[in-house]
Motif scaffolding. Structure first.
Motif: not given
Length: 303
Positions: A185-199
Motif C-alpha cells: 500500500x504505497x505511502x501508507x506509512x512515513x514513520x511510526x511511534x513504535x519504531x524501537x529496538x526492544x525484544x
C-alpha cells in the motif's frame, strides 16, 4: 517503547497543528451526524490539554460517550473529583508495566507511585459513591524486560481494584516492516511511534505457555488474542476511525499516512462511503496476513 514524544516524529507526520476546543466541537458534530456513539481520547497524553475535562463533558451534548487512555501522572484531586461527580468517562485506561522499579525504568522516575495513587483515589471515590463508571482498565505491555515480573505486577494491580487487567505484547516496528508494507500500500506509512529496538520473543513464548494457568488463577484478566489463538480478524478497520489533530481521517492506527479525507473539510459519511471499497480491500489484505505491519498492531496483532 514509543517514540511519539520525539519532535521529529510529529514533524515527519506533518501533525504539528495545535488542536483546540472549537476544533473538537466540529469533530463531535460530524462524528455524531455519522452515527458514532463512542470516542476515546489518545495521545501522547490527553491530560496535557488543560481543557480535556470540559471538552469531554461537552462531547456528551452530541450524544457521544467518551473514554480516555492516560499515563495517569497529570490527574489531581480536582480532576478526579470532576470525573467522579460528573461521571464523565465510560472507561479510563491506564498502563502499569511492572513493580515500581521496573515500571519507573520504563516510564520515568517516580511514575509508578503517581499513577497507582491516582488510580487508588479514583477507585475509592467510585466505590464510595456506588458508581459503575468509569470502568478502570489497566494494561500491562509486556516485552523481554518485564515479563518475568508479570505475576507480581498483576497482584499489585489487583490491589487497585480495576474492572479489567489486559496483557498485551509490545509492538516492535522496524524500517523493513514499514518498507514492505509501503510496497503493498504505497505511502501508507512515513514513520511510526513504535519504531524501537526492544525484544519481545521471550515474553511472547513465556505468556503463551502461562496463559491458561494465569486465566484460571486471576479473574478479570484479558489477554491479547495472539497469546492463546491464531488471530485472523482485524478488529479496527471498518469498526473504528482515528481523527488526527490536523483532522485527517485514518481507517487504521498502523497505516498512519493513509487518510481518506479531512474531517474539517469533508462530510464524514460521504468520504467514508466513497472509500468503502478501498477500506474493505485493506481489511481483506490485513486478514489474509499480507500486510507486514499487522504483525505489530497496537490493537490486536495478526500473526
Amino acid at each position: 517503547m514509543c517514540s511519539l514524544w520525539q519532535n521529529n516524529y510529529i514533524k515527519k507526520r506533518n501533525e504539528e497543528k495545535i488542536i483546540n476546543e472549537k476544533d473538537l466541537d466540529i469533530v463531535y458534530k460530524k462524528l455524531s451526524d455519522f452515527g458514532i456513539e463512542r470516542i476515546t481520547y489518545i495521545g501522547g497524553e490527553p491530560f496535557l490539554k488543560d481543557y480535556l475535562i470540559e471538552t469531554s463533558i461537552n462531547s456528551r451534548k452530541y450524544n457521544l460517550i467518551p473514554s480516555v487512555v492516560t499515563n495517569g501522572t497529570l490527574l489531581d484531586d480536582y480532576k478526579i473529583n470532576q470525573i467522579i461527580e460528573k461521571q464523565i468517562f465510560e472507561n479510563i485506561i491506564f498502563s502499569i508495566d511492572g513493580p515500581p522499579k521496573i515500571h519507573n525504568e520504563i516510564r520515568g522516575k517516580d511514575i509508578f507511585e503517581k499513577v497507582s495513587n491516582n488510580i487508588k483515589k479514583l477507585s475509592v471515590l467510585k466505590t464510595k459513591n456506588k458508581l459503575k463508571k468509569p470502568r478502570i482498565l489497566i494494561y500491562i505491555t509486556v516485552w523481554d524486560k518485564n515479563y518475568k515480573n508479570l505475576e507480581k505486577t498483576i497482584n499489585l494491580i489487583k490491589s487497585l481494584n480495576p474492572n479489567k487487567i489486559r496483557i498485551q505484547l509490545a509492538s516492535n516496528i522496524t524500517e523493513s516492516i514499514i518498507n514492505e508494507t509501503n510496497k503493498i500500500i504505497p505511502n501508507s506509512i512515513i514513520t511510526h511511534s513504535y519504531i524501537n529496538s526492544i525484544k519481545t520473543d521471550e515474553a511472547f513464548k513465556f505468556i503463551k505457555e502461562k496463559h491458561t494457568l494465569l486465566t484460571q488463577k486471576y479473574r478479570n484478566l484479558e489477554f491479547e488474542k495472539i497469546f492463546y489463538n491464531q488471530n485472523k480478524i482485524c478488529h479496527f478497520i471498518s469498526n473504528d476511525l482515528i481523527i488526527t489533530p490536523k483532522g485527517n481521517i485514518l481507517i487504521c492506527p498502523m497505516l498512519n499516512n493513509l487518510s481518506i479525507g479531512n474531517i474539517y473539510k469533508n462530510d464524514l459519511k460521504e468520504v467514508y462511503y466513497k472509500n468503502i471499497e478501498k477500506i474493505n480491500e485493506i481489511k481483506i489484505i490485513s486478514e489474509t496476513k499480507k500486510l507486514p505491519i499487522c504483525t505489530e498492531c497496537c490493537v490486536e496483532k495478526i500473526r
